[in-house]
Design a protein around this motif. Sequence first.
Motif, short mmCIF file in Angstrom:
data_model
loop_
_atom_site.label_atom_id
_atom_site.label_comp_id
_atom_site.label_asym_id
_atom_site.label_seq_id
_atom_site.Cartn_x
_atom_site.Cartn_y
_atom_site.Cartn_z
N TYR A 266 47.78 3.14 68.89
CA TYR A 266 48.79 2.27 69.47
C TYR A 266 50.15 2.97 69.58
CZ TYR A 266 52.11 -1.56 70.01
OH TYR A 266 53.13 -2.35 70.46
N THR A 320 51.47 -3.62 59.43
CA THR A 320 50.83 -3.75 60.74
C THR A 320 51.73 -4.52 61.70
OG1 THR A 320 48.66 -3.76 59.66
CG2 THR A 320 48.75 -4.52 61.94
N LEU A 321 52.33 -5.60 61.22
CA LEU A 321 53.26 -6.36 62.06
C LEU A 321 54.42 -5.48 62.50
CD1 LEU A 321 53.90 -9.20 63.19
CD2 LEU A 321 55.20 -9.63 61.09
N ILE A 324 53.21 -3.08 65.24
CA ILE A 324 52.99 -3.80 66.49
C ILE A 324 54.32 -4.17 67.15
CG2 ILE A 324 52.05 -5.94 67.47
CD1 ILE A 324 49.88 -5.80 65.32
N SER A 325 55.37 -4.33 66.33
CA SER A 325 56.67 -4.74 66.87
C SER A 325 57.35 -3.63 67.65
CB SER A 325 57.59 -5.20 65.73
OG SER A 325 58.13 -4.08 65.02
N THR A 412 42.13 -7.11 74.25
CA THR A 412 42.88 -6.18 75.10
C THR A 412 42.46 -6.31 76.55
OG1 THR A 412 43.09 -4.61 73.26
CG2 THR A 412 43.44 -3.76 75.48
N ARG A 419 49.18 -4.39 72.85
CA ARG A 419 49.81 -5.03 71.70
C ARG A 419 49.05 -6.28 71.28
NH1 ARG A 419 56.08 -6.35 72.11
NH2 ARG A 419 56.28 -4.25 71.25
N ALA A 420 48.65 -7.10 72.24
CA ALA A 420 47.89 -8.32 71.92
C ALA A 420 46.56 -7.96 71.27
CB ALA A 420 47.66 -9.15 73.17
N SER A 423 47.00 -6.84 67.69
CA SER A 423 47.44 -7.96 66.85
C SER A 423 46.29 -8.70 66.19
CB SER A 423 48.27 -8.96 67.69
OG SER A 423 49.44 -8.35 68.19
N LEU A 426 45.80 -8.58 62.35
CA LEU A 426 46.51 -9.51 61.47
C LEU A 426 45.62 -10.68 61.08
CD1 LEU A 426 49.96 -9.57 63.31
CD2 LEU A 426 49.33 -8.22 61.30
#
Length: 447
Positions: A266, A320-321, A324-325, A412, A419-420, A423, A426
């Motif tokens: 990513y 992880t958050l 992803i941010s 995806t 990104r989605a 996610s 999580l």
Amino acid sequence: MQTSFKARLGWAMYDWAAQPFFTIIFTFIFGPYFVAQVVGNPAEGQVLWGDTQTIAGLIMAFMAPVLGSLADATGPRKPWVAGFTMLCVLACFGLWFAVPDASDGRINLVIFFVVLGVIGAEFSIVFNNAMLPTLAKDGQVGKLSGYGWAMGYVGGLIALIIMLIVTGQMPGVAGPEFSEGSFIAERLAGPFSGLWFALFIIPFMLWTPDVPKLVDDRVEAVRAGLRELRHTLRTLPQRPNIFRFLIARMIYYDGLNAIFAFGGVYVAAQFGWGLTELGLFGIVALIAGIPGSLIGGWLDDRIGSKPTLFLSIGGLFLVTLGLISVGDGKVAFVVPMDFPTPDDGLFASTAELIVMGLTAVLGVVAGPAQAASRSMVARLAPPDQLGQYFGLFSLSGKVTAFLAPFAIARVTAGTESVRAGVSVILIFLVVGLIILATVREQRDPDV
């Protein structure tokens, strides 16, 4: 059984010996080479590499409890460890035949050796893990488990650095020169990992005591072991603590594996990273994992395996958050930040430095999740069935290993958003934590 520091060091040296197989073959050197060069078509190579891991994982997952039950019935674990280690070593040497743009027959041969190597490595881990409770000093299984994981990180780190130098991917270090297009360095990844495994398992074989032989009649021992396994599987739901823990571990471990499988992919997509940046990404995670594993083992013995897992998996969620941010020129989803530009140097942007900081935190919190999971089984499993339950523990880490990658791929594709898709990790971590919350850290009564 009272054991010496030397005996425990020998046991921990097993992790030092085994870890480079996973670090070098699967994550950083051989896997990318197989996908991009051996197959020649990256898309087709990715499919074949994924199928290879699926085949090996399914074989290992369903056979591990059976072999664990046989070891419980016969006694000694070290002969099993040695035998499967040598199987892995031989398979590693077979990876030398992975030439660029290989024929279909040669590709199938390489796949065979990869599957054989995974089976050898993973089965030997089952029996090594089963020795943990008998070796821990004063019941400190958390400390010893964390020590073993830390040793694994150190071994994996040193081996990875050596291979990055050999392959010419270590910044500022000139590696050996091979003829262009031969990929000799990448082909050496297999034999190097096999030689490392064979060499550094020697302290384990010489210093670490084994449990005594239980029976002389091996045929009857096999029958008894299989009967006991059938009983264990039939009555497992009646052992709610370890049953729920294995389910929780199955789910959060899928998320943990996906972080390492897709996290680097990513951020590489966001920054345009190449092999050099990804190699350093892995080195930072490994370095941080060393103190993380040691601290996690210390916490495990003081506050318990379950609280340690909560802290670790919660940390994985936050890291992880954070990863992803990062994207679309922003950090923390909304804060504008400078991203890398062509020819601006290694990790020259602020966003990259933030990601490398998160990577260090990832290494710190990932080690305890793995070490405390192992010690949790040692605390919950019946003492005379450790092989079986570590086999089930291995199964819980493999039988649904395809779920997180499958979910990420489908989300995806459906959203057309990387990104989605990432996610989804999580969700696996949260669901695993919710189930883990229902587990009591105490051994179930016999059934």
